[in-house]
Design a protein around this motif. Structure first.
Motif, PDB file in Angstrom:
ATOM      1  N   VAL A 152     -73.017  29.903 -26.770  1.00  0.00           N
ATOM      2  CA  VAL A 152     -72.584  31.015 -25.938  1.00  0.00           C
ATOM      3  C   VAL A 152     -73.583  31.198 -24.813  1.00  0.00           C
ATOM      4  CG1 VAL A 152     -72.027  33.480 -25.891  1.00  0.00           C
ATOM      5  CG2 VAL A 152     -71.503  32.116 -27.924  1.00  0.00           C
ATOM      6  N   VAL A 153     -73.063  31.335 -23.590  1.00  0.00           N
ATOM      7  CA  VAL A 153     -73.936  31.479 -22.428  1.00  0.00           C
ATOM      8  C   VAL A 153     -73.659  32.791 -21.722  1.00  0.00           C
ATOM      9  CG1 VAL A 153     -74.041  28.980 -22.115  1.00  0.00           C
ATOM     10  CG2 VAL A 153     -72.349  30.307 -20.846  1.00  0.00           C
ATOM     11  N   ASP A 154     -74.645  33.256 -20.965  1.00  0.00           N
ATOM     12  CA  ASP A 154     -74.485  34.421 -20.105  1.00  0.00           C
ATOM     13  C   ASP A 154     -73.539  34.036 -18.968  1.00  0.00           C
ATOM     14  OD1 ASP A 154     -74.788  36.322 -18.010  1.00  0.00           O
ATOM     15  OD2 ASP A 154     -76.754  36.895 -18.778  1.00  0.00           O
ATOM     16  N   PRO A 155     -72.384  34.689 -18.824  1.00  0.00           N
ATOM     17  CA  PRO A 155     -71.429  34.270 -17.791  1.00  0.00           C
ATOM     18  C   PRO A 155     -71.941  34.455 -16.370  1.00  0.00           C
ATOM     19  CG  PRO A 155     -70.721  36.322 -18.828  1.00  0.00           C
ATOM     20  CD  PRO A 155     -71.872  35.816 -19.627  1.00  0.00           C
ATOM     21  N   ALA A 156     -72.931  35.318 -16.176  1.00  0.00           N
ATOM     22  CA  ALA A 156     -73.464  35.545 -14.832  1.00  0.00           C
ATOM     23  C   ALA A 156     -74.499  34.495 -14.437  1.00  0.00           C
ATOM     24  CB  ALA A 156     -74.077  36.938 -14.738  1.00  0.00           C
ATOM     25  N   THR A 157     -75.254  33.998 -15.411  1.00  0.00           N
ATOM     26  CA  THR A 157     -76.352  33.070 -15.096  1.00  0.00           C
ATOM     27  C   THR A 157     -76.150  31.670 -15.655  1.00  0.00           C
ATOM     28  OG1 THR A 157     -77.624  33.644 -17.087  1.00  0.00           O
ATOM     29  CG2 THR A 157     -77.938  35.032 -15.129  1.00  0.00           C
ATOM     30  N   GLY A 158     -75.284  31.552 -16.652  1.00  0.00           N
ATOM     31  CA  GLY A 158     -75.102  30.269 -17.315  1.00  0.00           C
ATOM     32  C   GLY A 158     -76.184  29.950 -18.319  1.00  0.00           C
ATOM     33  N   GLU A 159     -77.124  30.852 -18.510  1.00  0.00           N
ATOM     34  CA  GLU A 159     -78.209  30.637 -19.460  1.00  0.00           C
ATOM     35  C   GLU A 159     -77.715  30.819 -20.897  1.00  0.00           C
ATOM     36  OE1 GLU A 159     -81.386  29.656 -18.853  1.00  0.00           O
ATOM     37  OE2 GLU A 159     -80.649  29.332 -16.807  1.00  0.00           O
ATOM     38  N   PRO A 160     -78.148  29.961 -21.816  1.00  0.00           N
ATOM     39  CA  PRO A 160     -77.719  30.091 -23.209  1.00  0.00           C
ATOM     40  C   PRO A 160     -78.164  31.431 -23.820  1.00  0.00           C
ATOM     41  CG  PRO A 160     -78.729  27.951 -22.813  1.00  0.00           C
ATOM     42  CD  PRO A 160     -79.019  28.784 -21.608  1.00  0.00           C
ATOM     43  N   THR A 217     -66.802  34.658 -26.966  1.00  0.00           N
ATOM     44  CA  THR A 217     -67.358  35.939 -27.421  1.00  0.00           C
ATOM     45  C   THR A 217     -67.449  36.013 -28.944  1.00  0.00           C
ATOM     46  OG1 THR A 217     -65.119  36.892 -27.318  1.00  0.00           O
ATOM     47  CG2 THR A 217     -66.543  37.214 -25.392  1.00  0.00           C
ATOM     48  N   PRO A 218     -68.009  35.019 -29.596  1.00  0.00           N
ATOM     49  CA  PRO A 218     -68.051  35.042 -31.058  1.00  0.00           C
ATOM     50  C   PRO A 218     -68.982  36.109 -31.619  1.00  0.00           C
ATOM     51  CG  PRO A 218     -69.354  33.218 -30.240  1.00  0.00           C
ATOM     52  CD  PRO A 218     -68.647  33.799 -29.055  1.00  0.00           C
ATOM     53  N   GLY A 219     -70.017  36.469 -30.850  1.00  0.00           N
ATOM     54  CA  GLY A 219     -70.988  37.439 -31.354  1.00  0.00           C
ATOM     55  C   GLY A 219     -70.379  38.790 -31.652  1.00  0.00           C
ATOM     56  N   GLY A 230     -68.088  42.753 -13.208  1.00  0.00           N
ATOM     57  CA  GLY A 230     -69.007  41.635 -13.374  1.00  0.00           C
ATOM     58  C   GLY A 230     -68.412  40.301 -12.956  1.00  0.00           C
ATOM     59  N   PRO A 231     -68.957  39.216 -13.494  1.00  0.00           N
ATOM     60  CA  PRO A 231     -68.503  37.872 -13.140  1.00  0.00           C
ATOM     61  C   PRO A 231     -67.222  37.502 -13.869  1.00  0.00           C
ATOM     62  CG  PRO A 231     -70.172  37.731 -14.825  1.00  0.00           C
ATOM     63  CD  PRO A 231     -70.062  39.198 -14.473  1.00  0.00           C
ATOM     64  N   MET A 232     -66.664  36.380 -13.485  1.00  0.00           N
ATOM     65  CA  MET A 232     -65.627  35.765 -14.293  1.00  0.00           C
ATOM     66  C   MET A 232     -66.259  35.405 -15.639  1.00  0.00           C
ATOM     67  SD  MET A 232     -62.780  35.526 -12.398  1.00  0.00           S
ATOM     68  CE  MET A 232     -63.235  37.255 -12.130  1.00  0.00           C
ATOM     69  N   SER A 233     -65.588  35.768 -16.704  1.00  0.00           N
ATOM     70  CA  SER A 233     -66.201  35.608 -18.026  1.00  0.00           C
ATOM     71  C   SER A 233     -66.191  34.175 -18.525  1.00  0.00           C
ATOM     72  CB  SER A 233     -65.492  36.507 -19.045  1.00  0.00           C
ATOM     73  OG  SER A 233     -65.675  37.866 -18.718  1.00  0.00           O
ATOM     74  N   THR A 234     -65.322  33.335 -17.955  1.00  0.00           N
ATOM     75  CA  THR A 234     -65.263  31.934 -18.370  1.00  0.00           C
ATOM     76  C   THR A 234     -65.431  31.037 -17.141  1.00  0.00           C
ATOM     77  OG1 THR A 234     -62.854  31.757 -18.119  1.00  0.00           O
ATOM     78  CG2 THR A 234     -63.690  32.543 -20.239  1.00  0.00           C
ATOM     79  N   PRO A 235     -65.998  29.868 -17.303  1.00  0.00           N
ATOM     80  CA  PRO A 235     -66.296  29.002 -16.157  1.00  0.00           C
ATOM     81  C   PRO A 235     -65.070  28.587 -15.351  1.00  0.00           C
ATOM     82  CG  PRO A 235     -67.495  28.284 -18.107  1.00  0.00           C
ATOM     83  CD  PRO A 235     -66.533  29.326 -18.568  1.00  0.00           C
TER      84      PRO A 235
END
Length: 496
Positions: free
Chosen positions: A13-21, A171-173, A311-316
């Motif tokens: 799972v990554v941050d949708p705004a930054t792409g960071e795991p 969004t599994p968390g 916010g951002p688009m939630s999926t790439p």
């Protein structure tokens, strides 16, 4: 010679705004899903065996536990979806209201009811009762990872079922957190379990021995879910998205309609299945409405900070879909009033307002799921209705008019499962109202009494109070019994 052991796949799972795991989770395979369903089957027997009042107490305790941790849950929703803090908090609050309603009203809605036995069976007492299916599988989406699946989960639990929940892979968390709250409350009874994973996990759940599947997602994936469930004739309830329209009549409060359009069209970055994607405005007020709407949209900016408008688009992949629709609309002759293709700067998309877009454009016919609003002029409200209904979707819609009766008349003709007059998404905050669509928007209902019955099987029961003096319910009725019954039948049904 060295041997390598293949590591099991993980769900990152990554941050949708930054792409960071952010973190990763297990991908439940078929064996893990089947094991969860077996545990749920055992738990379902215990849960269904409780009195309705006992289930209510457990569900209200669950509700209190979730509500008391609202900030924690909202922050998790924000981290996985990128939506602002206010949007995440509102999602939790709305969800808890529906959970509370389901817990408090299940006994009344699902209680056994006596019905009239009619003339032919007047010696029978008759009733209808509602019994749980057993184990319900729920497959949730990523745009509202708590509110949407809980529409099924809360009502399935209140109706006496156990639930195995497969959250979105994005969004599994949120799903894991939900399962932990239940297990800490009732650790010995896995009435609510969560299995994380990707599409293979969802497919395994559909093909498992669950008794019903509740799915929310795209219409294309819904068809795949139904095909998998058909192998075992597992019933399904489907919410497949929408292309919802807002109709603005010439006498409407244009300022109120414009504010509502901004909320419905840009909220959650436009990633709302029942939001506002199309607006049809009567010609006499079209330009005035567009000017008001454009002014409001120019003031809205997306961002990653918790207090941003959205916010951002939630999926790439979603930004690509949004760009394709904008490009197609403008290429087909549509007018860019606010923003254009350059507004798409992944992972963010700034507000885009398009006018005079041909009805055959993908921006009108397909679900955009982004902060893009198409506003087209129409000759009158009837023209607006024709265009609003000319879609394969039919989830929800909105109407703005100052005349109450006119609003009710238009609402009755809108091909949608839910309609708001002089607001958008008004029904979302009313726990007693059912929610669901028609066409590619799916079938079946969650929320309200219909949502409770959706996860229950009606069962008919009769018991003979006394022997019928005229008995035709036998292999060889007597001639006199048949003659008298025929005379009574003709008196009852053969005359006007």
């Amino acid at each position: 010679m060295t041997s390598t052991v293949e590591q099991p796949r993980r769900l990152r799972v990554v941050d949708p705004a930054t792409g960071e795991p952010i973190t990763d989770y297990d991908i439940a395979d078929e064996a893990a899903v089947q094991a969860a369903v077996r545990r749920a089957r055992d738990a379902a027997g215990w849960w269904a065996g409780l009195e309705a009042g006992q289930r209510r107490r457990h569900l209200l305790a669950f509700k209190t536990r979730v509500a008391g941790r609202i900030e924690q849950l909202a922050e998790l929703i924000r981290a996985e979806t990128g939506k602002p803090a206010a949007g995440a908090l509102l999602e939790v609050m709305l969800t808890v209201e529906h959970l509370d309603w389901a817990a408090r009203h299940a006994r009344r809605v699902l209680r056994r009811r006596s019905v009239s036995s009619g003339m032919l069976a007047f010696n029978q007492a008759s009733s209808v009762e509602y019994v749980p299916y057993g184990v319900v599988g729920v497959i949730g989406p990523w745009n509202y990872p708590f509110y949407t699946p809980m529409g099924s989960i809360s009502h399935a639990l209140a109706a006496g079922n156990a639930v195995v929940f497969k959250p979105s892979e994005f969004t599994p968390g949120v799903g894991v957190w939900l399962g932990q709250q239940w297990s800490e409350l009732l650790p010995e009874h896995p009435v609510l379990q969560v299995v994380t994973g990707d599409g293979t996990t969802g497919a395994a759940l559909c093909r498992s021995e669950v008794d019903k599947i509740a799915f929310t997602g795209s219409a294309a994936t819904a068809r795949a879910v139904m095909a998998a469930c058909a192998e075992r004739l597992t019933p399904v309830v489907i919410e497949g998205g929408g292309k919802d329209a807002l109709i603005v009549t010439a006498d409407a409060d244009l300022d109120a309609a414009a504010r509502a359009a901004v909320f419905g069209g840009l909220g959650n970055a436009g990633q709302t299945c029942a939001g506002v994607e199309r607006i049809y405005v009567e010609d006499a007020v079209h330009e005035a409405f567009v000017a008001r709407l454009a002014d409001l949209m120019r003031q809205v900016k997306p961002g990653a900070e918790p207090g941003a408008a959205y916010g951002p688009m939630s999926t790439p992949a979603q930004a690509g879909t949004v760009l394709r629709h904008i490009t197609d609309a403008i290429g087909a002759g549509g007018r860019a009033v606010v923003g254009d293709a350059g507004s798409v700067r992944p992972p963010f998309v700034e507000p885009v307002l398009l006018a005079d877009v041909p009805e055959h454009s993908t921006a009108v016919t397909e679900e955009t799921f982004g902060p893009v609003i198409v506003v087209n002029r129409v000759a009158d409200a009837e023209d607006a209705l024709r265009r609003a209904n000319a879609t394969r979707y039919g989830l929800a819609g909105s109407i703005f008019t100052r005349r109450r009766r006119r609003g009710q008349q238009l609402a009755a003709q809108l091909r949608a499962g839910a309609v708001s007059v002089n607001s958008v998404l008004g029904y979302a905050g009313v726990p007693a109202l059912p929610f669901g669509g028609v066409g590619d928007s799916g079938f079946g209902r969650v929320h309200g009494a219909d949502g409770l019955r959706e996860f229950s099987r009606p069962r008919a029961v009769t018991w003979q109070r006394f022997r019928a003096p005229i008995d035709v319910m036998t292999l060889q009725p007597t001639a006199s019994a048949l003659r008298i019954s025929l005379q009574m039948f003709k008196l009852r049904h053969g005359r006007r």
